[in-house]
Each structure stands twice: as structure tokens, then as C-alpha cells.
Design a protein around this motif. Structure first.
Motif, PDB file in Angstrom:
ATOM      1  N   LYS A   3       0.870  -1.175   0.000  1.00 55.86           N
ATOM      2  CA  LYS A   3       0.000   0.000   0.000  1.00 55.86           C
ATOM      3  C   LYS A   3       0.905   1.221   0.000  1.00 55.86           C
ATOM      4  N   GLU A   6      -3.376   6.040   0.988  1.00 55.59           N
ATOM      5  CA  GLU A   6      -4.782   5.798   1.319  1.00 55.59           C
ATOM      6  C   GLU A   6      -5.429   7.126   1.650  1.00 55.59           C
ATOM      7  N   THR A  13      -2.305   0.779  -4.327  1.00 55.23           N
ATOM      8  CA  THR A  13      -1.261  -0.231  -4.177  1.00 55.23           C
ATOM      9  C   THR A  13      -0.481  -0.407  -5.480  1.00 55.23           C
ATOM     10  N   HIS A  25      -2.903   0.210  -8.651  1.00 49.00           N
ATOM     11  CA  HIS A  25      -4.211  -0.380  -8.368  1.00 49.00           C
ATOM     12  C   HIS A  25      -4.907   0.488  -7.326  1.00 49.00           C
ATOM     13  N   ASP A  27      -8.493   0.529  -4.866  1.00 53.32           N
ATOM     14  CA  ASP A  27      -9.647  -0.200  -4.342  1.00 53.32           C
ATOM     15  C   ASP A  27     -10.500   0.778  -3.532  1.00 53.32           C
ATOM     16  N   TYR A  28     -11.820   0.697  -3.758  1.00 50.07           N
ATOM     17  CA  TYR A  28     -12.739   1.534  -3.001  1.00 50.07           C
ATOM     18  C   TYR A  28     -14.061   0.805  -2.858  1.00 50.07           C
ATOM     19  N   GLY A  30     -14.920  -2.203  -2.356  1.00 46.06           N
ATOM     20  CA  GLY A  30     -15.068  -3.442  -3.112  1.00 46.06           C
ATOM     21  C   GLY A  30     -14.875  -3.302  -4.611  1.00 46.06           C
ATOM     22  N   ASP A  31     -14.832  -2.075  -5.114  1.00 43.96           N
ATOM     23  CA  ASP A  31     -14.557  -1.847  -6.533  1.00 43.96           C
ATOM     24  C   ASP A  31     -13.055  -1.706  -6.727  1.00 43.96           C
ATOM     25  N   LYS A  32     -12.564  -2.195  -7.874  1.00 41.68           N
ATOM     26  CA  LYS A  32     -11.121  -2.173  -8.123  1.00 41.68           C
ATOM     27  C   LYS A  32     -10.857  -1.695  -9.538  1.00 41.68           C
ATOM     28  N   THR A  34      -7.376  -0.519 -12.261  1.00 43.36           N
ATOM     29  CA  THR A  34      -5.962  -0.370 -12.562  1.00 43.36           C
ATOM     30  C   THR A  34      -5.857   0.882 -13.420  1.00 43.36           C
ATOM     31  N   ILE A  46     -15.220   1.676 -10.903  1.00 46.50           N
ATOM     32  CA  ILE A  46     -15.178   2.343  -9.605  1.00 46.50           C
ATOM     33  C   ILE A  46     -16.100   3.557  -9.696  1.00 46.50           C
TER      34      ILE A  46
END
Length: 85
Positions: A3, A6, A13, A25, A27-28, A30-32, A34, A46
């Protein structure tokens, strides 16, 4: 995946020894996605709000991201990058 930042519930990440093009990458909730560092090309889904925040952060820290990418692809721990405030 280390990480590197944030903010507002968004986790950024990088992967060690990852493939080109340089990307990170996000993540928010549960959505991801690139996102390519150089051109901002997005793969994945996202929320628009999260994506706007990620792009704002990317614009502020693109050079630091490039450095962190190089560290990660060389198997080194990438530097942490200041969160969006």
C-alpha cells in the motif's frame, strides 16, 4: 501488494515485479481499478467520485508514482506517497 497511499477510503497499491505499462491499483468499497500512470487509462469499475479523487491525486504525485513503480518492479519496497487532503 504494498500500500503506497490511502485517502477517503481509497487504497492505492503497487505490485512487486509487475508488468508494463507502469500502473497502480485502486480499491474503493469493493470496486477495483488499474490506472496507467502516464496516461490515466482505467481498467475496471469504480464510482465516479472515487475516480475524480484518484485522478486529482495522480496529477499531484505522478513523478513520485513513477519512482515508486520503478522501486516495486525492482523488487524493492516502494515509497509511501502523501494522501490527498
Amino acid at each position: 501488494m504494498p500500500k503506497i497511499s490511502e485517502f477517503f477510503g481509497i487504497i492505492i497499491t503497487l505490485k512487486f515485479l509487475d508488468h508494463n505499462p507502469p500502473h497502480f491499483h485502486a480499491d474503493y468499497q469493493g470496486d477495483k481499478v488499474t490506472i496507467e500512470i502516464e496516461n490515466g487509462k482505467v481498467k475496471g469499475e469504480i464510482s465516479e467520485r472515487a475516480l475524480r479523487l484518484i485522478f486529482e491525486w495522480l496529477d499531484l504525485h505522478r513523478d513520485e508514482l513513477k519512482t515508486a513503480w520503478n522501486q516495486a518492479v525492482n523488487g524493492e519496497e516502494p515509497n509511501r506517497i502523501e494522501p490527498l487532503k
